[in-house]
Write an enzyme that holds these catalytic residues in place. Structure first.
Site, PDB file in Angstrom:
ATOM      1  N   GLY A 117      57.408  26.229  43.717  1.00  0.00           N
ATOM      2  CA  GLY A 117      56.481  25.435  44.497  1.00  0.00           C
ATOM      3  C   GLY A 117      55.079  25.465  43.937  1.00  0.00           C
ATOM      4  N   ALA A 124      50.839  26.713  40.084  1.00  0.00           N
ATOM      5  CA  ALA A 124      52.270  26.829  40.332  1.00  0.00           C
ATOM      6  C   ALA A 124      52.536  28.130  41.086  1.00  0.00           C
ATOM      7  CB  ALA A 124      53.033  26.809  39.012  1.00  0.00           C
ATOM      8  N   LYS A 125      53.601  28.142  41.868  1.00  0.00           N
ATOM      9  CA  LYS A 125      53.992  29.357  42.587  1.00  0.00           C
ATOM     10  C   LYS A 125      55.054  30.080  41.764  1.00  0.00           C
ATOM     11  CE  LYS A 125      55.330  31.225  47.041  1.00  0.00           C
ATOM     12  NZ  LYS A 125      56.217  32.224  46.417  1.00  0.00           N
ATOM     13  N   TRP A 126      54.716  31.261  41.274  1.00  0.00           N
ATOM     14  CA  TRP A 126      55.586  32.007  40.376  1.00  0.00           C
ATOM     15  C   TRP A 126      56.613  32.821  41.162  1.00  0.00           C
ATOM     16  CZ3 TRP A 126      55.085  31.064  35.255  1.00  0.00           C
ATOM     17  CH2 TRP A 126      53.942  30.342  34.892  1.00  0.00           C
TER      18      TRP A 126
END
Length: 365
Positions: free
Chosen positions: A176, A28-30
């Site tokens: 994202g 996951a894009k943090w």
């Protein structure tokens, strides 16, 4: 501090991709502060993406890392703050404050977490030349016993699962998916990973513009949305113009140009120079520790033009609503086209798409 990988380190970066590529490692894009954590015994340093120190702003996290990390290590990850089950970037920005007393108060009120997704060194061994698959295995082993607020970022090699994460995790405030080649070596400041981010469009009122740093051409357009009370809230700016187009816009917008909005000619953001007024309505020009002495002046336009812009996601306001002090664009929006078929009063928050709610705790599990 004496580690096999020493500060300063500029983190490895990602370039945009339109879709999730096959055959990679996915995370996951943090949405937080990127941080390289250096630990050598009692010494801990948090380095930002630009190599500036973040250590003094997160005392509670430094204490947690001292308890939960290996004695000597260098980790890459993200500092995040959760509020009501989702990431809260505003709470992070509040930490960058010169007063230690304020930082300590916020550390108790909204404690931060660290999500690790890469390891650059363990003990006396540098791992920057090891492939990603090996670094991931070593990271999981090193943090096998770690507990909140230190987490290992969920990861998978299943592209279908990554696609579900892309849809579901947005509801927890993530923005994202990141895809990484399985044999990727760690290379500072190089865009060797891929980021796949959400993109949506919104029709916004154009109520002003700022000049470009290069001279008297348009730098960015100031955007607004009407809230439920009928007040025009400043939600951000859009750019992505060529220099030729920036010059053309000056002439095109001239018929709508007003004098200084602070003179009170009926512009909805006329009170922008009054700091107290920003508490009641979101307007451009509010000073902060980020803007410092930067020139925040802008050219007022009669709020009659509507532009369609592309954006990734919205940031909630302090109270979590979309009205006064409500949401605004997290990043600079991108101009798509003019919308002569839309009236300004139709540009409301109601048009914005809501992501399905998803609890951050479920992401970290």
């Amino acid at each position: 501090m004496d580690l096999p990988v020493m500060p300063p380190v500029r983190p490895m970066l990602a370039k945009s991709a339109a879709s999730i590529p096959a055959g990679m490692h996915y995370e996951a894009k943090w949405d937080g502060f990127r941080a390289i954590v250096f630990r050598d015994g009692a010494e801990i340093e948090l380095g930002s993406r630009t190599t500036k120190s973040l250590t003094r702003y997160f005392p509670e996290l430094v204490a947690a890392l001292a308890e939960r990390l290996p004695e000597r290590c260098v980790l890459d990850g993200e500092i995040v703050i959760a509020r009501d089950g989702r990431l809260d970037f505003d709470a992070l920005t509040e930490r960058i404050h010169p007063a230690a007393s304020r930082v300590n108060t916020l550390a108790e009120r909204t404690p931060a977490s660290f999500v690790a997704f890469d390891v650059l060194a363990l003990g006396d061994e540098s791992l920057v030349d090891a492939p990603l698959t090996e670094r991931r295995r070593r990271l999981e082993e090193a943090l096998a016993d770690a507990s909140a607020p230190v987490h290992v970022a969920p990861a998978t090699t299943d592209a279908e699962l990554a696609g579900r994460w892309f849809e579901q995790f947005e509801g927890a405030g993530l923005d994202g998916v990141v895809a990484k080649p399985l044999d990727l070596r760690y290379r500072q400041d190089e865009r060797l990973m891929f980021k796949i981010k959400h993109e949506r469009t919104a029709d916004c009122v154009v109520a002003g513009y700022r000049f470009h740093k290069s001279g008297p051409v348009v730098g960015s357009l100031l955007l607004g949305l009407y809230d439920d009370a009928g007040a025009l809230q400043h939600v951000g700016v859009c750019a992505a113009f060529t220099m030729k187009r920036r010059t053309e816009l000056i002439a095109e917008l001239e018929p709508l140009r007003m004098e200084d909005p602070s003179d009170g000619e009926g512009h909805p953001w006329a009170a922008w120079t009054d700091e107290a007024a920003h508490a009641a309505k979101r307007m451009p020009g509010a000073t902060s520790r980020w803007t410092g002495k930067k020139d925040l002046s802008w050219v007022a336009l009669r709020p009659e033009l509507v532009a369609e812009v592309a954006y990734e996601h919205m940031e909630r306001g302090a109270r979590g609503e979309r009205g006064a002090n409500g949401a605004r664009f997290r990043h600079t929006a991108r101009f798509r086209r003019w919308r002569p078929d839309r009236t300004p009063d139709s540009c409301t928050y109601a048009q914005l798409e809501e992501s399905m709610r998803f609890d951050l705790a479920d992401v970290l599990r």
